[in-house]
Write a protein that holds these residues in place. Structure first.
Motif, short mmCIF file in Angstrom:
data_model
loop_
_atom_site.label_atom_id
_atom_site.label_comp_id
_atom_site.label_asym_id
_atom_site.label_seq_id
_atom_site.Cartn_x
_atom_site.Cartn_y
_atom_site.Cartn_z
N ASP A 217 0.82 -1.19 0.00
CA ASP A 217 0.00 0.00 0.00
C ASP A 217 0.87 1.26 0.00
OD1 ASP A 217 -2.96 0.75 0.30
OD2 ASP A 217 -2.02 2.02 1.80
N LEU A 218 2.04 1.16 0.64
CA LEU A 218 2.95 2.31 0.68
C LEU A 218 3.56 2.60 -0.69
CD1 LEU A 218 4.63 4.48 2.17
CD2 LEU A 218 6.30 2.68 2.69
N VAL A 219 4.01 1.55 -1.39
CA VAL A 219 4.71 1.77 -2.66
C VAL A 219 3.78 2.37 -3.72
CG1 VAL A 219 6.39 -0.07 -2.25
CG2 VAL A 219 4.29 -0.60 -3.47
N VAL A 220 2.45 2.16 -3.55
CA VAL A 220 1.50 2.75 -4.48
C VAL A 220 1.53 4.27 -4.40
CG1 VAL A 220 -0.97 2.99 -4.97
CG2 VAL A 220 -0.01 0.74 -4.54
N THR A 221 1.90 4.81 -3.22
CA THR A 221 1.93 6.27 -3.04
C THR A 221 3.22 6.90 -3.55
OG1 THR A 221 2.95 6.21 -0.82
CG2 THR A 221 0.56 5.93 -0.95
N LEU A 222 4.18 6.09 -3.95
CA LEU A 222 5.47 6.61 -4.40
C LEU A 222 5.49 6.77 -5.92
CD1 LEU A 222 7.80 4.35 -2.21
CD2 LEU A 222 7.37 6.77 -1.86
N PRO A 223 6.16 7.79 -6.43
CA PRO A 223 6.34 7.89 -7.89
C PRO A 223 7.24 6.74 -8.37
CG PRO A 223 7.66 9.54 -6.74
CD PRO A 223 6.79 8.92 -5.70
N GLY A 224 6.91 6.19 -9.52
CA GLY A 224 7.66 5.03 -9.99
C GLY A 224 7.28 3.79 -9.19
N THR A 225 5.97 3.52 -9.12
CA THR A 225 5.44 2.45 -8.26
C THR A 225 6.09 1.10 -8.55
OG1 THR A 225 3.31 3.57 -8.04
CG2 THR A 225 3.36 1.22 -7.57
N VAL A 226 6.21 0.76 -9.83
CA VAL A 226 6.76 -0.55 -10.20
C VAL A 226 8.20 -0.69 -9.72
CG1 VAL A 226 7.40 -2.05 -12.13
CG2 VAL A 226 5.22 -0.80 -12.16
N MET A 227 8.97 0.36 -9.88
CA MET A 227 10.37 0.32 -9.45
C MET A 227 10.47 0.10 -7.94
SD MET A 227 13.30 3.28 -9.63
CE MET A 227 12.51 4.22 -8.31
N TRP A 228 9.66 0.87 -7.16
CA TRP A 228 9.74 0.74 -5.72
C TRP A 228 9.17 -0.58 -5.23
CZ3 TRP A 228 12.97 3.22 -2.98
CH2 TRP A 228 13.37 4.50 -3.36
N ALA A 229 8.15 -1.09 -5.90
CA ALA A 229 7.62 -2.40 -5.55
C ALA A 229 8.68 -3.47 -5.78
CB ALA A 229 6.37 -2.70 -6.36
N THR A 230 9.39 -3.34 -6.90
CA THR A 230 10.46 -4.30 -7.19
C THR A 230 11.56 -4.25 -6.13
OG1 THR A 230 10.05 -4.05 -9.57
CG2 THR A 230 12.16 -5.02 -8.91
N ILE A 231 11.98 -3.05 -5.79
CA ILE A 231 13.03 -2.90 -4.78
C ILE A 231 12.59 -3.46 -3.44
CG2 ILE A 231 14.33 -1.20 -3.42
CD1 ILE A 231 14.45 0.55 -5.91
N PHE A 232 11.34 -3.17 -3.05
CA PHE A 232 10.87 -3.67 -1.75
C PHE A 232 10.82 -5.18 -1.71
CE2 PHE A 232 7.18 -5.36 0.54
CZ PHE A 232 7.64 -5.17 1.82
N PHE A 233 10.25 -5.81 -2.75
CA PHE A 233 10.13 -7.26 -2.71
C PHE A 233 11.48 -7.95 -2.89
CE2 PHE A 233 5.64 -6.21 -3.76
CZ PHE A 233 5.09 -6.76 -2.62
N VAL A 234 12.41 -7.33 -3.58
CA VAL A 234 13.78 -7.87 -3.61
C VAL A 234 14.38 -7.80 -2.22
CG1 VAL A 234 16.12 -7.45 -4.43
CG2 VAL A 234 14.22 -7.41 -6.05
N MET A 235 14.13 -6.70 -1.50
CA MET A 235 14.61 -6.58 -0.12
C MET A 235 14.01 -7.68 0.75
SD MET A 235 13.71 -3.79 2.81
CE MET A 235 12.21 -4.71 3.15
N LEU A 236 12.69 -7.91 0.60
CA LEU A 236 12.04 -8.95 1.39
C LEU A 236 12.59 -10.33 1.05
CD1 LEU A 236 9.88 -8.41 3.52
CD2 LEU A 236 8.16 -9.20 1.90
N LEU A 237 12.90 -10.54 -0.24
CA LEU A 237 13.52 -11.80 -0.65
C LEU A 237 14.89 -11.97 -0.01
CD1 LEU A 237 12.77 -12.22 -4.47
CD2 LEU A 237 12.00 -13.67 -2.59
N VAL A 238 15.67 -10.90 -0.01
CA VAL A 238 17.01 -10.95 0.60
C VAL A 238 16.90 -11.32 2.07
CG1 VAL A 238 18.97 -9.54 1.30
CG2 VAL A 238 18.12 -9.41 -1.04
N LEU A 239 15.97 -10.66 2.77
CA LEU A 239 15.79 -10.96 4.20
C LEU A 239 15.33 -12.41 4.41
CD1 LEU A 239 14.01 -7.71 5.46
CD2 LEU A 239 16.32 -8.46 6.04
N GLY A 240 14.36 -12.85 3.61
CA GLY A 240 13.83 -14.19 3.77
C GLY A 240 14.82 -15.27 3.43
N ILE A 241 15.46 -15.14 2.27
CA ILE A 241 16.44 -16.16 1.85
C ILE A 241 17.63 -16.16 2.77
CG2 ILE A 241 18.03 -16.79 -0.01
CD1 ILE A 241 15.93 -15.73 -1.99
N ASP A 242 18.02 -14.98 3.23
CA ASP A 242 19.13 -14.82 4.16
C ASP A 242 18.90 -15.64 5.42
OD1 ASP A 242 21.44 -13.87 5.16
OD2 ASP A 242 20.67 -11.93 5.76
N SER A 243 17.71 -15.47 6.01
CA SER A 243 17.38 -16.21 7.23
C SER A 243 17.19 -17.69 6.94
CB SER A 243 16.11 -15.63 7.86
OG SER A 243 16.28 -14.28 8.21
#
Length: 516
Positions: free
Chosen positions: A408-434
């Motif tokens: 819901d937050l990334v929808v409010t940011l300009p360049g929604t697709v880019m920020w959504a991609t960055i966020f879910f890559v971050m979540l993947l990094v955290l998840g795979i890391d653990s």
């Protein structure tokens, strides 16, 4: 002078070697006995290796340098437990009341047990399964219990990674927007309501969502596009576990396959070979979260969310569930009682000073929880402000909270697709890391218990274990899978199960083995 013949010579076979025992001089009355020299062709010399000696190379893998270990501890303890689990437990237990219990548990339980596990793993050079049995053989079951906990954790943790892969792939299916930004999807219902920045428009649309059910007028019965995408597109969840598992979500199964392939690809060479990978996985999430933090706290209604987060509800403090959730969150986020920390410590040099690393890791971990909490509660305040709801009614607290607030937050940011991609890559990094650290802890613990049979087949064993964990995770990819996930989250590897494992481990080390 001619060479004197030895007084005693005996030759025999020893482990397929031709061994000769030779007494070079006869025994005299004055000497009484003499030195016996052993001669054995090509038998290698026996060498006792000092812990500090590095000339011969370590028998067990070691970290390349001291910072590799520190960042590994941060990586394994800072993960989805901070970004995914902490916010929804804090929201569920009334915000500030949960935080109070959390910090009490951190001081008196989290930090001491964290240091204890790392230090003992470094001292013994073994993983979690054999750690207690080497110190107190009678309590070997504690190590087995640890492996059972991490076994269940590895099964359901990878489901979160599969959800994240699903979102990441879905991000590119509705460019230039994202599929959870509208009510036009086939998964949306008539209750779907997309809030606008214009408050007047929102009020008009909210009136249109007034429904009459059971002869009673219910106002403001709405669901955001983010909620409906999560429930009806990602999970395709049914109405309850009493309705059975339902159909299999093949898209989610494919994401689960992808998740396990990535996890195995990282641990294939052993954790101590992944030091440089861990540097990236430990630092990248902070870069993304700090950017999201600045956006979240500037949203309308963010202050209301933060006030809710830090307000103490005295009624919650007398509920046992708040204390169980607070303590178990510390253990879960710090990864204590799961065998991962002893496995990491076992790759240290024998005299490495791990106390400072433990303190730094625990502080970073708790600050990360607060950072994630501030972001999530700022977004919740924003969502409540748009929908005209109170903080405790804006969304249902549960394991999907992070998949409702951040998208819901990334929808409010300009360049929604880019920020959504960055966020879910971050979540993947955290998840795979653990996840790969926890799988490594499970593999290390089992292999250390049966080294003669498993050490030389470690790679094949790891492949077989990962495949079995994948198969056991498939039921959570069904329509009723989220309910199994919630059962496993509370009863198998957190809550009282994890607290009891940590309790008996501390008793075994502190009183069974002793502090002296």
């Amino acid at each position: 002078m001619s060479k004197k013949e030895p007084a005693f010579v005996q030759t025999f076979d020893f482990e397929a070697k031709n061994v000769t025992l030779e007494d070079a001089d006869p025994i005299s009355e004055e000497e009484g006995d003499n030195f016996i020299e052993f001669k054995a062709g090509s038998i290698p010399a026996v060498k006792i290796q000092d812990p500090e000696e590095e000339e011969g190379g370590p028998v067990r893998g070691e970290w390349g340098n001291k910072l590799d270990f520190l960042f590994s501890c941060i990586s394994v303890s800072v993960g989805l437990g901070n970004v995914w689990r902490f916010p929804y437990l804090c929201y569920k237990n009334g915000g500030g009341s949960f935080l109070l219990v959390y910090f009490i548990s951190m001081l008196f339980c989290g930090i001491p047990i964290f240091f204890q596990e790392v230090a003992i793993g470094q001292y013994l050079g073994s993983g979690g399964m054999t750690l207690v049995s080497q110190l107190v053989p009678m309590l070997k079951g504690v190590g087995i219990g640890t492996m059972v906990v991490v076994f269940f954790l590895d099964i359901y943790y990878c489901i979160i990674i599969a959800w994240t892969f699903f979102y990441l792939i879905a991000t590119f299916t509705a460019i230039p927007s994202v599929p959870w930004d509208s009510c036009d999807g086939w998964w949306n219902t008539e209750l779907c309501f997309r809030a606008h920045d214009n408050i007047t428009e929102n009020l008009i649309e909210l009136k249109n969502h007034t429904k009459v059910m059971d002869n009673t007028t219910h106002t403001n019965i709405t669901r955001t596009p983010v909620e409906e995408f999560w429930d009806h597109r990602v999970l395709r969840m049914n109405k309850g576990i009493e309705h059975g598992l339902g159909a299999l979500n093949l898209e989610l199964v494919g994401c689960l396959v992808l998740a396990w392939l990535v996890v195995y690809g990282i641990i294939a060479k052993g954790l101590h070979s992944s030091g440089k990978i861990i540097w990236f996985t430990a630092l990248f999430p902070y870069f993304v979260m700090i950017i999201l933090l600045f956006r979240a706290i500037t949203l309308d209604g963010a202050v209301d969310g933060l006030l809710y987060m830090f307000s103490v509800d005295a009624g919650k403090l007398i509920e046992s569930q708040t204390w169980i959730d607070g303590a178990s969150q510390i253990f879960f986020a710090y990864s204590v009682g799961m065998g991962a920390l002893p496995a990491l410590g076992s790759y240290n040099k024998f005299h490495h000073d791990c106390f400072k690393d433990a303190i730094i890791t625990c502080i970073v971990n708790s600050l990360t929880c607060l950072l994630a909490g501030v972001i999530v509660f700022s977004i919740l305040g924003y969502m409540a402000n748009l929908q005209g709801l109170t903080m405790d009614a804006v969304v249902n607290s549960g394991p999907g909270l992070v998949f409702l607030t951040y998208p819901d937050l990334v929808v409010t940011l300009p360049g929604t697709v880019m920020w959504a991609t960055i966020f879910f890559v971050m979540l993947l990094v955290l998840g795979i890391d653990s996840e790969f650290c926890n799988v490594e802890a499970l593999v290390t613990g089992i292999v250390d218990n049966w080294p003669d049979k498993l050490l030389k087949h470690r790679r094949l064993f790891t492949i077989g274990l990962c495949f079995m964990l994948f198969l056991l995770g498939i039921p959570m990819c069904t329509e009723g899978g989220i309910y199994i996930f919630q059962l496993m989250d509370f009863y198998s590897c957190s809550g009282m199960a994890l607290i009891w494992v940590c309790f008996f481990q501390t008793i075994a080390i502190g009183w069974g083995f002793g502090t002296e």
